[in-house]
Design a protein around this motif. Structure first.
Motif, mmCIF file in Angstrom:
data_model
loop_
_atom_site.group_PDB
_atom_site.id
_atom_site.type_symbol
_atom_site.label_atom_id
_atom_site.label_comp_id
_atom_site.label_asym_id
_atom_site.label_seq_id
_atom_site.Cartn_x
_atom_site.Cartn_y
_atom_site.Cartn_z
ATOM 1 N N PRO A 199 -42.040 6.958 10.437
ATOM 2 C CA PRO A 199 -40.969 6.822 9.435
ATOM 3 C C PRO A 199 -40.843 5.420 8.860
ATOM 4 N N SER A 200 -41.277 4.396 9.605
ATOM 5 C CA SER A 200 -41.109 3.033 9.099
ATOM 6 C C SER A 200 -42.070 2.739 7.943
ATOM 7 N N ARG A 201 -43.031 3.653 7.668
ATOM 8 C CA ARG A 201 -43.971 3.457 6.550
ATOM 9 C C ARG A 201 -43.384 3.898 5.206
ATOM 10 N N ALA A 202 -42.200 4.483 5.206
ATOM 11 C CA ALA A 202 -41.626 5.014 3.964
ATOM 12 C C ALA A 202 -41.318 3.893 2.974
ATOM 13 N N PRO A 203 -41.732 4.056 1.686
ATOM 14 C CA PRO A 203 -41.333 3.064 0.681
ATOM 15 C C PRO A 203 -39.837 3.186 0.372
ATOM 16 N N ARG A 204 -39.278 2.173 -0.279
ATOM 17 C CA ARG A 204 -37.870 2.232 -0.670
ATOM 18 C C ARG A 204 -37.709 3.203 -1.835
ATOM 19 N N SER A 205 -36.600 3.905 -1.860
ATOM 20 C CA SER A 205 -36.339 4.849 -2.957
ATOM 21 C C SER A 205 -35.669 4.139 -4.117
ATOM 22 N N SER A 206 -35.986 4.611 -5.316
ATOM 23 C CA SER A 206 -35.262 4.123 -6.488
ATOM 24 C C SER A 206 -33.944 4.876 -6.631
ATOM 25 N N PHE A 207 -33.069 4.326 -7.454
ATOM 26 C CA PHE A 207 -31.789 4.960 -7.779
ATOM 27 C C PHE A 207 -31.769 5.139 -9.296
ATOM 28 N N THR A 208 -31.411 6.341 -9.757
ATOM 29 C CA THR A 208 -31.547 6.664 -11.176
ATOM 30 C C THR A 208 -30.297 6.331 -11.986
ATOM 31 N N ILE A 209 -30.528 5.705 -13.128
ATOM 32 C CA ILE A 209 -29.471 5.456 -14.113
ATOM 33 C C ILE A 209 -29.738 6.411 -15.274
ATOM 34 N N GLY A 210 -28.875 7.406 -15.459
ATOM 35 C CA GLY A 210 -29.058 8.402 -16.523
ATOM 36 C C GLY A 210 -28.823 7.792 -17.893
ATOM 37 N N LEU A 211 -29.171 8.558 -18.935
ATOM 38 C CA LEU A 211 -28.967 8.087 -20.308
ATOM 39 C C LEU A 211 -27.487 7.846 -20.549
ATOM 40 N N ASP A 212 -27.190 6.746 -21.217
ATOM 41 C CA ASP A 212 -25.790 6.454 -21.541
ATOM 42 C C ASP A 212 -25.754 5.322 -22.562
ATOM 43 N N THR A 213 -24.570 4.938 -22.975
ATOM 44 C CA THR A 213 -24.449 3.812 -23.905
ATOM 45 C C THR A 213 -24.790 2.526 -23.143
ATOM 46 N N PRO A 214 -25.251 1.488 -23.860
ATOM 47 C CA PRO A 214 -25.577 0.229 -23.167
ATOM 48 C C PRO A 214 -24.411 -0.283 -22.315
ATOM 49 N N GLU A 215 -23.179 -0.149 -22.804
ATOM 50 C CA GLU A 215 -22.022 -0.654 -22.044
ATOM 51 C C GLU A 215 -21.851 0.109 -20.732
ATOM 52 N N ARG A 216 -21.911 1.454 -20.814
ATOM 53 C CA ARG A 216 -21.731 2.244 -19.587
ATOM 54 C C ARG A 216 -22.926 2.084 -18.650
ATOM 55 N N VAL A 217 -24.116 1.863 -19.210
ATOM 56 C CA VAL A 217 -25.290 1.616 -18.366
ATOM 57 C C VAL A 217 -25.089 0.331 -17.555
ATOM 58 N N ARG A 218 -24.545 -0.708 -18.218
ATOM 59 C CA ARG A 218 -24.242 -1.957 -17.492
ATOM 60 C C ARG A 218 -23.341 -1.684 -16.289
ATOM 61 N N ALA A 219 -22.283 -0.883 -16.514
ATOM 62 C CA ALA A 219 -21.339 -0.580 -15.431
ATOM 63 C C ALA A 219 -22.036 0.190 -14.313
ATOM 64 N N LYS A 220 -22.896 1.161 -14.689
ATOM 65 C CA LYS A 220 -23.605 1.949 -13.670
ATOM 66 C C LYS A 220 -24.554 1.067 -12.866
ATOM 67 N N VAL A 221 -25.208 0.123 -13.539
ATOM 68 C CA VAL A 221 -26.137 -0.772 -12.834
ATOM 69 C C VAL A 221 -25.360 -1.619 -11.826
ATOM 70 N N ARG A 222 -24.178 -2.085 -12.219
ATOM 71 C CA ARG A 222 -23.365 -2.871 -11.278
ATOM 72 C C ARG A 222 -22.893 -2.000 -10.121
ATOM 73 N N GLU A 223 -22.504 -0.758 -10.438
ATOM 74 C CA GLU A 223 -22.039 0.181 -9.406
ATOM 75 C C GLU A 223 -23.166 0.485 -8.401
ATOM 76 N N ALA A 224 -24.418 0.418 -8.856
ATOM 77 C CA ALA A 224 -25.581 0.733 -8.008
ATOM 78 C C ALA A 224 -26.154 -0.524 -7.369
ATOM 79 N N SER A 225 -25.321 -1.523 -7.161
ATOM 80 C CA SER A 225 -25.833 -2.832 -6.700
ATOM 81 C C SER A 225 -26.489 -2.753 -5.318
#
Ligand code: MG
Length: 340
Positions: free
Chosen positions: A124-150
């Motif tokens: 199990p320690s060989r597993a790569p890190r998973s990405s977290f998805t940011i769905g389509l949205d306005t640039p402003e809401r995308v900024r907020a989602k990126v911060r929320e996914a810190s």
């Protein structure tokens, strides 16, 4: 040996935010919880995550399960036979077959008393890190989602709209974490090529499915021009799709709901490796039951995108943890999933 008894329940789950990709927006998803009881007190579980894009809904899954229930072997270890019997009885319906495949593996692992990853000989320690998805949205809401996914170290940003440049610049202005993009077949080859300089400038590390699934020439053209790897997702459902993608893309994204069984997923990894392709495993919007089945394959992979359950407002199951993108596999037998 008594016959395995298959039952199912349709669960409605909601994402915390409406989830938008190049094909549309959705917040409520119907998934199917499959249970296989062996008559000796053990039960194997699996999840079907149907996608209308691949021709399935919770209702078609329920109908297909009615057929598959009648052709299953009595012995859950006869996995190859189970896959073949389901294919003979009713082709397609990959999400439905996958749920049965997961339930058989879960039950067999419980009989053996070992977690799937251990049965498969994986670390199990060989597993790569998973990405977290940011769905389509306005640039402003995308900024907020990126911060929320810190907490998540790698972001996968959905693209495929006229706002792509503004959205990607907004992401890059908000974070210096690695960014992958997924166009979900939303670009033409010409549009994809035109966006490459910006993707390179922003340090995008990977492009997923830039163009239509059948546009292999377009995929190859993007790959030749792109300084970062190009992966096929919608162009690649099963192992049979892989040979024609060799030399066309740098890698493939496997999803259990597309390929129809854990055995087929393992075949896909082997075939991709034989063609020198990188391998990602991705997911649909799913609960931790479906995600955990995929997570057991994680030590075999280059890239991981298993955030489906993290996007839910409430996850009915607990299994593999993807906290902070780090995979922690269960140590209990089989899939190792419980209800919350
Ligand atoms: Mg994708």
């Amino acid at each position: 040996m008594t016959a395995l008894r298959l039952t199912h329940e349709i669960l409605t789950v909601r994402t915390a935010h409406p989830f938008a990709i190049a094909r549309g927006t959705q917040q409520e998803y119907r998934v199917v919880w499959v249970r296989l009881a062996d008559g000796d007190g053990l039960e194997g579980w699996g999840e079907a995550d149907p996608s209308w894009y691949y021709g399935e809904t919770a209702d078609t899954v329920a109908a297909a399960l009615g057929v598959y229930a009648t052709v299953l072997p009595d012995d859950p270890f006869r996995l190859e036979e189970a896959d073949a019997a389901m294919m003979r009885a009713l082709r397609g319906n990959a999400a439905a077959r996958m749920a049965v495949s997961a339930a058989l593996h879960d039950l067999a692992g419980k009989r053996l008393g070992v977690p799937l990853w251990r049965w498969w000989g994986l670390d199990p320690s060989r597993a790569p890190r998973s990405s977290f998805t940011i769905g389509l949205d306005t640039p402003e809401r995308v900024r907020a989602k990126v911060r929320e996914a810190s907490a998540y170290p790698v972001l996968k940003v959905k693209v495929g709209t006229p706002d792509d440049a503004a959205v990607l610049r907004a992401v890059r202005e908000t974070t210096d974490r690695p960014i992958r993009v997924d166009a979900n077949a939303g670009w033409t080859a010409k549009q994809a090529l035109a966006r490459l300089p910006l993707l390179a400038e922003l340090g995008v590390e990977l492009i997923e499915q830039p163009v239509a699934p059948d546009d292999l020439e377009g995929l190859a053209a993007v790959r030749r021009a792109a300084p970062m790897p190009v992966l096929a997702d919608e162009s690649c459902r099963t192992a049979a799709d892989i040979p024609r993608l060799a030399g066309v893309v740098d890698g493939i994204n496997i999803k259990l709901a597309k390929c129809g069984s854990l055995r087929e997923a393992q075949r896909m990894i082997a075939v991709a490796r034989a063609h020198h392709l990188a391998v990602m495993v991705g997911c649909m919007i799913e609960t931790s039951l479906g995600i955990t089945a995929a997570a057991h394959l994680a030590p075999l992979l280059d890239y991981l995108d298993l955030d489906g359950a993290l996007l839910l407002a409430r996850d009915p199951f607990a299994g593999a943890s993807l906290a902070a993108g780090q995979v922690t596999l269960p140590t209990s037998p089989g899939l190792g999933v419980t209800t919350r």
